[in-house]
Design an enzyme around this catalytic site. Structure first.
Site, PDB file in Angstrom:
ATOM      1  N   ASP A 177      48.484  41.135  55.073  1.00 38.88           N
ATOM      2  CA  ASP A 177      47.166  40.879  55.657  1.00 38.88           C
ATOM      3  C   ASP A 177      46.055  41.238  54.673  1.00 38.88           C
ATOM      4  O   ASP A 177      46.010  42.353  54.144  1.00 38.88           O
ATOM      5  CB  ASP A 177      47.025  41.708  56.931  1.00 38.88           C
ATOM      6  CG  ASP A 177      45.671  41.584  57.565  1.00 38.88           C
ATOM      7  OD1 ASP A 177      45.352  40.492  58.056  1.00 38.88           O
ATOM      8  OD2 ASP A 177      44.919  42.586  57.551  1.00 38.88           O
ATOM      9  N   GLU A 243      47.968  36.703  52.288  1.00 38.37           N
ATOM     10  CA  GLU A 243      46.729  36.227  52.897  1.00 38.37           C
ATOM     11  C   GLU A 243      45.585  36.722  52.013  1.00 38.37           C
ATOM     12  O   GLU A 243      45.306  37.925  51.950  1.00 38.37           O
ATOM     13  CB  GLU A 243      46.536  36.751  54.313  1.00 38.37           C
ATOM     14  CG  GLU A 243      45.305  36.110  54.967  1.00 38.37           C
ATOM     15  CD  GLU A 243      44.642  36.961  56.043  1.00 38.37           C
ATOM     16  OE1 GLU A 243      43.985  36.372  56.926  1.00 38.37           O
ATOM     17  OE2 GLU A 243      44.757  38.194  55.992  1.00 38.37           O
TER      18      GLU A 243
END
Length: 466
Positions: A177, A243
């Site tokens: 993330d 990401e």
């Protein structure tokens, strides 16, 4: 790959919130769809200030989702169906309720005063005053998500131990993330104002104010790539998906290290051949990009472009090289909802997180769902299965056909209304325009709609072999 927003996929214990046993109960749906793996949004113990992206214990499962035993069962059952499991791993910050925040404050970024103009992605200053220490701590997202200091080797060791814990249990990989923001400028310098090109395409983001600055000192620092390389070296049999909300040119170094990296330019592009062509041309030459048209943070593909275009959007997604991600519900054409009577997410993302629609009554839970169903009577899995003209059968067929494609993308023709590209011996033609266009020559291998002449109807895609 199939993205599961755990709270909204399937509820097995009847409390209105999705859980791990619910996922297990629907694995046969995913196997029949033909996916290779699933990505689960965060399942770790959390006070849920940011629905799991604020972790209080990386080695425990959030009580609403189940137990460690449930996760072990999910791994066994998924692997028995040849479905890999990827967990959402948050390396850059924890919850303010994580024991480290008080027991190991040296693992976080602190300042005696607010040192610069850095912004939180969710609005306001990125520096929060802490009354217990009379200092400010850095948070890229909510104040309840203090940022870790990766210049401290203890942080690296602790996080590598977390990953080892889950790899040892059978997890196949991790979606990292917001990994681009892992490291920050040690001098804590101000960030400059963004130019128009830096803001373009982000005007509709829930966190549009964040993009008013050019994030030179809080994202994409060289240390990020160094830490990513250390991860790959430490866990060579594990997949890492990045990401990083960066332009495609800046993603190249990540693709050289990681197994895949999301293309946010692709997500934000208009459904327009001229806009999409430069993003996908040459894809597959350098690394394996990850493509998605919907996710748990941003508006659904069908809501942006309409159901008539959902078929060609699916063909675009599933004919690109690399990793293609389907957000739960896209395979039946789900749309964004109205949210609910209670606003759960402070950044306004409830609309894209409504429960999965399994049958005409909903089928998500025996209780009232945490967010209301949208339109299950009109759009659900049960009614679409076996219907050759349904969205779910189109997805199943495209996923199956995808395995025959190989080679990088070579764009042949692009305009606002049309996009044509090669994948090896196959040619993909998509008609985004209002009228028919002449179909490329060759044997038709696949189409999203009926073809009755040498013309390709509007909102239709075709794959031919020359």
């Amino acid at each position: 790959m199939y993205q599961i927003y755990v709270r909204s996929f399937a509820d097995a214990n009847g409390d209105g919130v999705g859980d791990i046993q619910g996922i297990i109960s629907r694995l046969d749906h995913l196997a029949a769809l033909g996916v290779d793996g699933i990505w689960l949004t965060p399942v770790f113990a959390s006070p849920q200030f940011d629905f799991g992206y604020d972790v209080s214990d990386y080695r425990e499962i959030h009580h609403e989702f189940g137990t460690i035993g449930d996760m072990d069962e999910l791994l066994r059952e998924a692997h028995a169906r040849n479905i890999a499991v990827i967990l959402d791993m948050i390396l850059s910050h924890t919850s303010i309720e994580h024991p480290w925040f008080r027991a190991h404050p040296e693992r976080y970024l602190w300042s005696e005063e607010r040192p610069n103009n850095w912004l939180s992605a969710f609005g306001g200053s990125a520096w929060q005053f802490d009354e217990k220490t009379s200092k400010y701590y850095y948070h890229r997202y909510y104040p309840e998500q203090p940022h870790l200091d990766w210049s401290n080797p203890d942080v690296r060791h602790a996080m590598h131990d977390v990953i080892a814990f889950w790899v040892d249990r059978g997890v196949d990989g991790f979606r990292l993330d917001s990994i681009d923001g892992l490291a920050v400028d040690p001098q804590l310098r101000d960030e400059p104002r963004a130019t128009g090109t830096g803001i373009a395409g982000r005007e509709n983001d829930n966190w549009a104010d964040y993009w008013q600055l050019e994030h030179l000192h809080t994202t994409n620092l060289p240390q990020v790539l160094d830490e990513l390389a250390r991860l790959k070296a430490a866990f060579p049999g594990t997949s890492f998906l990045v990401e990083a909300d960066l332009p495609r040119t800046a993603l190249k170094p990540y693709l050289e290290i990681a197994d895949s990296a999301f293309s946010f330019e692709f997500f934000r592009a208009r459904l327009d051949g001229a806009a999409i062509a430069p993003i996908i041309d040459g894809a597959g030459i350098h690394g394996r990009p990850a493509w998605a048209l919907s996710n748990h943070d941003l508006p659904r593909m069908v809501s942006r472009w309409g159901r008539p275009r959902a078929g060609i959007a699916a063909m675009l997604l599933l004919t690109l090289p690399g990793w293609a991600f389907i957000y739960q519900g896209d395979e039946i054409g789900m749309i964004d909802g109205p949210g609910g009577p209670v606003a759960f997410d402070r950044s306004g993302r409830d609309a894209v997180r409504h429960p999965m629609q399994w049958d005409a009554t909903g089928g998500f839970s025996t209780a009232e769902p945490w967010l209301p169903m949208i339109d299950p009577a009109d759009c659900n899995v049960a009614d679409q299965l076996g219907d050759p003209h349904s969205m779910i059968e189109l997805y199943r067929a495209l996923i199956s056909f995808r395995r025959q494609l190989s080679g990088p993308v070579e764009v042949i023709e692009a305009s606002a209304g049309e996009l044509i590209y090669h994948r090896g011996s196959e040619t993909v033609q998509l008609n985004f325009g209002a009228g028919p266009v002449r179909r490329v020559e060759g044997d038709v291998r696949f189409s999203t709609g009926r073809l009755s002449s040498d013309l390709l109807p509007p909102d239709t895609g075709v794959i031919v072999r020359s």
